[in-house]
Design a protein around this motif. Structure first.
Motif, PDB file in Angstrom:
ATOM      1  N   GLY A  32      37.547  48.487  56.055  1.00 30.69           N
ATOM      2  CA  GLY A  32      37.665  49.510  56.589  1.00 30.69           C
ATOM      3  C   GLY A  32      37.142  50.856  55.877  1.00 30.69           C
ATOM      4  N   HIS A  33      37.322  51.099  54.636  1.00 28.64           N
ATOM      5  CA  HIS A  33      36.695  52.409  54.174  1.00 28.64           C
ATOM      6  C   HIS A  33      35.283  52.113  53.629  1.00 28.64           C
ATOM      7  CE1 HIS A  33      40.601  53.860  52.735  1.00 28.64           C
ATOM      8  NE2 HIS A  33      41.052  52.482  52.547  1.00 28.64           N
ATOM      9  N   GLY A  78      46.044  47.369  54.117  1.00 29.28           N
ATOM     10  CA  GLY A  78      44.797  48.364  53.954  1.00 29.28           C
ATOM     11  C   GLY A  78      43.579  48.007  54.307  1.00 29.28           C
ATOM     12  N   GLY A  79      42.652  48.978  53.995  1.00 31.66           N
ATOM     13  CA  GLY A  79      41.361  48.668  54.363  1.00 31.66           C
ATOM     14  C   GLY A  79      40.343  48.123  53.334  1.00 31.66           C
ATOM     15  N   VAL A 110      38.915  56.495  52.077  1.00 28.43           N
ATOM     16  CA  VAL A 110      38.913  57.793  53.127  1.00 28.43           C
ATOM     17  C   VAL A 110      40.060  58.319  53.445  1.00 28.43           C
ATOM     18  CG1 VAL A 110      36.504  57.133  54.099  1.00 28.43           C
ATOM     19  CG2 VAL A 110      38.697  56.408  55.279  1.00 28.43           C
ATOM     20  N   SER A 111      41.247  57.738  52.840  1.00 26.39           N
ATOM     21  CA  SER A 111      42.504  58.171  53.053  1.00 26.39           C
ATOM     22  C   SER A 111      43.421  58.606  51.924  1.00 26.39           C
ATOM     23  CB  SER A 111      43.386  56.745  53.772  1.00 26.39           C
ATOM     24  OG  SER A 111      43.293  55.871  52.861  1.00 26.39           O
ATOM     25  N   MET A 150      38.313  45.848  60.288  1.00 28.54           N
ATOM     26  CA  MET A 150      39.792  45.725  60.055  1.00 28.54           C
ATOM     27  C   MET A 150      40.315  44.636  60.882  1.00 28.54           C
ATOM     28  SD  MET A 150      40.447  48.018  57.692  1.00 28.54           S
ATOM     29  CE  MET A 150      42.058  47.399  57.732  1.00 28.54           C
ATOM     30  N   GLY A 196      45.671  49.473  58.530  1.00 28.58           N
ATOM     31  CA  GLY A 196      44.977  50.768  58.742  1.00 28.58           C
ATOM     32  C   GLY A 196      43.904  50.752  59.820  1.00 28.58           C
ATOM     33  N   ASP A 197      43.693  51.650  60.435  1.00 30.00           N
ATOM     34  CA  ASP A 197      42.598  51.580  61.433  1.00 30.00           C
ATOM     35  C   ASP A 197      41.934  52.633  62.125  1.00 30.00           C
ATOM     36  OD1 ASP A 197      41.386  50.087  63.852  1.00 30.00           O
ATOM     37  OD2 ASP A 197      43.537  49.337  64.665  1.00 30.00           O
ATOM     38  N   VAL A 257      34.220  50.119  62.223  1.00 31.12           N
ATOM     39  CA  VAL A 257      35.661  50.565  61.529  1.00 31.12           C
ATOM     40  C   VAL A 257      36.724  49.656  62.056  1.00 31.12           C
ATOM     41  CG1 VAL A 257      37.496  51.793  60.756  1.00 31.12           C
ATOM     42  CG2 VAL A 257      35.146  52.787  60.979  1.00 31.12           C
ATOM     43  N   LYS A 281      53.667  46.719  52.260  1.00 35.32           N
ATOM     44  CA  LYS A 281      52.101  47.069  52.643  1.00 35.32           C
ATOM     45  C   LYS A 281      51.430  46.394  51.276  1.00 35.32           C
ATOM     46  CE  LYS A 281      48.102  50.114  52.402  1.00 35.32           C
ATOM     47  NZ  LYS A 281      47.325  51.333  51.878  1.00 35.32           N
ATOM     48  N   VAL A 300      40.909  58.149  61.024  1.00 37.41           N
ATOM     49  CA  VAL A 300      41.531  57.037  60.552  1.00 37.41           C
ATOM     50  C   VAL A 300      43.058  57.159  60.293  1.00 37.41           C
ATOM     51  CG1 VAL A 300      41.724  55.849  58.342  1.00 37.41           C
ATOM     52  CG2 VAL A 300      39.419  56.115  59.291  1.00 37.41           C
ATOM     53  N   VAL A 301      43.615  55.899  60.557  1.00 34.67           N
ATOM     54  CA  VAL A 301      45.332  56.293  60.261  1.00 34.67           C
ATOM     55  C   VAL A 301      45.313  55.204  59.204  1.00 34.67           C
ATOM     56  CG1 VAL A 301      45.794  54.219  61.910  1.00 34.67           C
ATOM     57  CG2 VAL A 301      47.616  55.820  60.879  1.00 34.67           C
ATOM     58  N   SER A 302      46.004  55.534  58.042  1.00 36.23           N
ATOM     59  CA  SER A 302      46.160  54.564  56.800  1.00 36.23           C
ATOM     60  C   SER A 302      47.138  53.748  56.812  1.00 36.23           C
ATOM     61  CB  SER A 302      46.139  55.469  55.642  1.00 36.23           C
ATOM     62  OG  SER A 302      47.611  56.237  55.374  1.00 36.23           O
ATOM     63  N   GLY A 303      47.184  52.893  56.175  1.00 34.67           N
ATOM     64  CA  GLY A 303      48.202  51.967  56.167  1.00 34.67           C
ATOM     65  C   GLY A 303      49.662  52.666  55.700  1.00 34.67           C
ATOM     66  N   ASP A 304      49.404  53.459  54.911  1.00 32.30           N
ATOM     67  CA  ASP A 304      50.550  54.099  54.190  1.00 32.30           C
ATOM     68  C   ASP A 304      51.365  54.971  55.480  1.00 32.30           C
ATOM     69  OD1 ASP A 304      49.902  53.088  51.501  1.00 32.30           O
ATOM     70  OD2 ASP A 304      48.413  54.740  51.752  1.00 32.30           O
TER      71      ASP A 304
HETATM   72  C1  LIG Z   1      39.655  53.064  56.511  1.00 34.16           C
HETATM   73  C2  LIG Z   1      40.642  52.296  57.214  1.00 34.16           C
HETATM   74  C3  LIG Z   1      40.123  51.904  58.884  1.00 34.16           C
HETATM   75  C4  LIG Z   1      41.778  51.672  57.076  1.00 34.16           C
HETATM   76  C5  LIG Z   1      42.639  52.824  55.798  1.00 34.16           C
HETATM   77  O1  LIG Z   1      43.851  52.252  55.599  1.00 34.16           O
HETATM   78  P1  LIG Z   1      44.521  52.355  53.985  1.00 34.16           P
HETATM   79  O2  LIG Z   1      43.462  51.395  53.265  1.00 34.16           O
HETATM   80  O3  LIG Z   1      45.819  51.844  54.170  1.00 34.16           O
HETATM   81  O4  LIG Z   1      44.399  53.779  53.361  1.00 34.16           O
END
Ligand SMILES: C=C(C)CCOP(=O)(O)O
Ligand SMILES: Nc1ncnc2c1ncn2[C@@H]1O[C@H](COP(=O)(O)OP(=O)(O)OP(=O)(O)O)[C@@H](O)[C@H]1O
Length: 276
Positions: A81-82, A76-77, A236-237, A109, A167-168, A105, A32, A179-183
């Motif tokens: 995304g965030h 990640g976002g 947001v994650s 992404m 993340g999406d 969103v 990631k 939201v699903v995080s990249g983690d």
């Molecule tokens: C906020 C969005 C859409 C992606 C969140 O993914 P992260 O940055 O891996 O937590």
């Protein structure tokens, strides 16, 4: 740049499918690239071009020299995304039924994903997008598990491509789209694809203790919970605390490290914080 040219030997496509003497494919590396690394997280929709170039240089070099044979990238976002998720009040637990919010969103992404793909293509890496909004779901609601079908990613990998997820938004029963995080995606991908090395490259050199030193290894959330916080930027994650929680759920060991550790991780060296 073709998928067949990627990796150490690039010749698997000529082997008959039923040739039992053919060597088994190496387990993939799942990496990631944190949104906080590849974007300027405090400036909406701003790619950090220099940081992205440094990261994609390292990925291309690792594939060229064969220290990584099969690679799945997740990003990640960051400020893409965030930023939009926060404006619409959408997070990993709060959803929306507003299609415009979902498109804000997801659209952001996809724009960041295009920038990552383009940087990889410039370096000859056969990267292709896999968009989680079109694949994944939380059919049991926000507290249920993530359903991420892996057939497209696994098949792309087998054909020599480098799938790039991100993340999406994700369809979530009872909440619309959350939201699903990249983690979370990293954990699902690593478990489902049998990855033996999992790396999470963030802005920090590892998970830091209360004194700011890198914690070498983490085996339980409780042992480090006091030091873990959210992100310094709009997020947001759940920042580092959520990251550690996610990675502890994985059977394979994962490493959290900063941009300076990326090359060493790709060479197979121990870097940053190891999470078992
Ligand atoms: C906020 C969005 C859409 C992606 C969140 O993914 P992260 O940055 O891996 O937590
Ligand atoms: N104990 C800790 N050790 C390291 N970082 C911490 C800790 N507690 C909180 N953080 C914060 O967590 C951040 C890393 O999480 P964050 O989610 O922002 O990273 P990312 O995954 O790279 O970005 P993105 O979520 O956009 O993909 C650090 O920049 C830091 O602000």
């Amino acid at each position: 740049m073709t998928a067949g040219e990627c990796g150490s030997d690039g010749d698997d496509s000529s082997a008959p499918a039923d040739d039992s003497s053919a060597p088994a494919a190496d387990p993939p590396v799942v990496l990631k690239l944190g949104g906080s690394v590849i974007t300027e997280k405090d400036r909406p929709e701003t790619v950090d071009d220099a940081a992205l170039a440094t990261a994609t240089d390292a990925l291309a070099a690792a594939l060229d020299r064969g220290s990584v044979d099969r690679l799945v990238v997740v990003h990640g976002g960051g400020s893409f995304g965030h930023h939009h998720a926060s404006e619409h009040g959408v997070s990993t637990t709060e959803g929306t039924h507003d299609a415009d919010a979902v498109m804000d969103v997801h659209g952001a992404m996809v724009r960041l994903n295009r920038a990552v793909l383009s940087s990889l293509h410039d370096r000859g890496v056969p990267a292709v997008p896999v968009h989680p909004l079109s694949l994944a779901a939380r059919p049991g609601g926000v507290d249920g598990s993530l359903d991420l079908p892996l057939s497209s990613t696994a098949t792309l990998l087998g054909e020599g491509f480098v799938p790039v997820l991100h993340g999406d938004g994700v369809a979530t029963a009872g909440e619309g789209v959350t939201v699903v995080s990249g983690d979370e995606l990293v954990v699902e991908l690593a478990a489902g694809l049998g990855a033996d090395r999992v790396g999470v490259c963030s802005t920090v050199a590892g998970v830091l203790d209360a004194d700011g030193s890198v914690i070498p290894s983490i085996e339980s959330f409780e042992s480090v919970a006091d030091a873990l916080g959210a992100s310094d930027a709009t997020d947001v994650s759940g920042g580092m605390a959520a990251k550690v929680r996610e990675l502890l759920a994985l059977d394979a060991p994962a490493s959290v490290f900063g941009p300076a550790g990326l090359e060493a991780f790709l060479r197979g060296e121990a870097v940053g914080t190891r999470i078992d």
